[in-house]
Write a protein that holds these residues in place. Sequence first.
Motif, PDB file in Angstrom:
ATOM      1  N   UNK A   1      -0.007  14.962  35.143  1.00 25.65           N
ATOM      2  CA  UNK A   1       0.647  16.268  35.291  1.00 25.65           C
ATOM      3  C   UNK A   1      -0.005  17.107  36.390  1.00 25.65           C
ATOM      4  N   UNK A   2      -1.312  16.964  36.574  1.00 25.61           N
ATOM      5  CA  UNK A   2      -1.975  17.665  37.681  1.00 25.61           C
ATOM      6  C   UNK A   2      -1.416  17.162  39.005  1.00 25.61           C
TER       7      UNK A   2
ATOM      8  N   UNK B   1      -5.069  29.912  33.608  1.00 27.61           N
ATOM      9  CA  UNK B   1      -4.894  28.708  34.426  1.00 27.61           C
ATOM     10  C   UNK B   1      -6.015  28.579  35.450  1.00 27.61           C
ATOM     11  N   UNK B   2      -6.340  29.672  36.126  1.00 28.49           N
ATOM     12  CA  UNK B   2      -7.421  29.649  37.109  1.00 28.49           C
ATOM     13  C   UNK B   2      -8.741  29.294  36.428  1.00 28.49           C
ATOM     14  N   UNK B   3      -8.998  29.858  35.266  1.00 31.77           N
ATOM     15  CA  UNK B   3     -10.214  29.517  34.519  1.00 31.77           C
ATOM     16  C   UNK B   3     -10.246  28.029  34.170  1.00 31.77           C
ATOM     17  N   UNK B   4      -9.117  27.496  33.714  1.00 30.75           N
ATOM     18  CA  UNK B   4      -9.059  26.079  33.362  1.00 30.75           C
ATOM     19  C   UNK B   4      -9.290  25.202  34.597  1.00 30.75           C
TER      20      UNK B   4
ATOM     21  N   UNK C   1     -12.874  24.948  35.633  1.00 32.92           N
ATOM     22  CA  UNK C   1     -13.627  24.012  34.806  1.00 32.92           C
ATOM     23  C   UNK C   1     -13.588  22.605  35.392  1.00 32.92           C
ATOM     24  N   UNK C   2     -12.493  22.272  36.014  1.00 34.02           N
ATOM     25  CA  UNK C   2     -12.354  20.941  36.597  1.00 34.02           C
ATOM     26  C   UNK C   2     -13.112  20.839  37.922  1.00 34.02           C
TER      27      UNK C   2
END
Length: 140
Positions: A14-15, A131-134, A137-138
Amino acid sequence: MDDIGEIDDIVGFHIRLAYTAVYRHFMDTFSELDMTQKQVSVLWLVDDHPGIAQTDLAKRLRMDRATVMAIINRLEGRRLLRRGQSTSDGRKQTLKLTPTGQKILIDAKKAVLEHEEWLKSRFTKQEVRTLIDFLRRIHD
């Protein structure tokens, strides 16, 4: 969407799909400027940090020096930025936008805002922050 089976549970899948959609819209938005995402990022960072060293630019963009040098060579060839010598370290080359680069960056920033508006319109303000926070994390 048609049933695609187990792959529908794969986050990376999905990314990739999301990246492809975002990249396609970006390229459509920027087609008249003849600029890539990386080139715009370089111009923007150089504008925010006039005199930045190429090595520092590569670190901030999290790209290898060879890739950044190729982007800089292309932008310098288009007369959008220029190299100079660091006053504090003669081994380092610094970067500054030319007047043409500044004009192009103004247009590029308008296109970025248009692109961001398209992207963010799919989410609430809180969802955008989440979303930006998630994503951080990546990539952090």
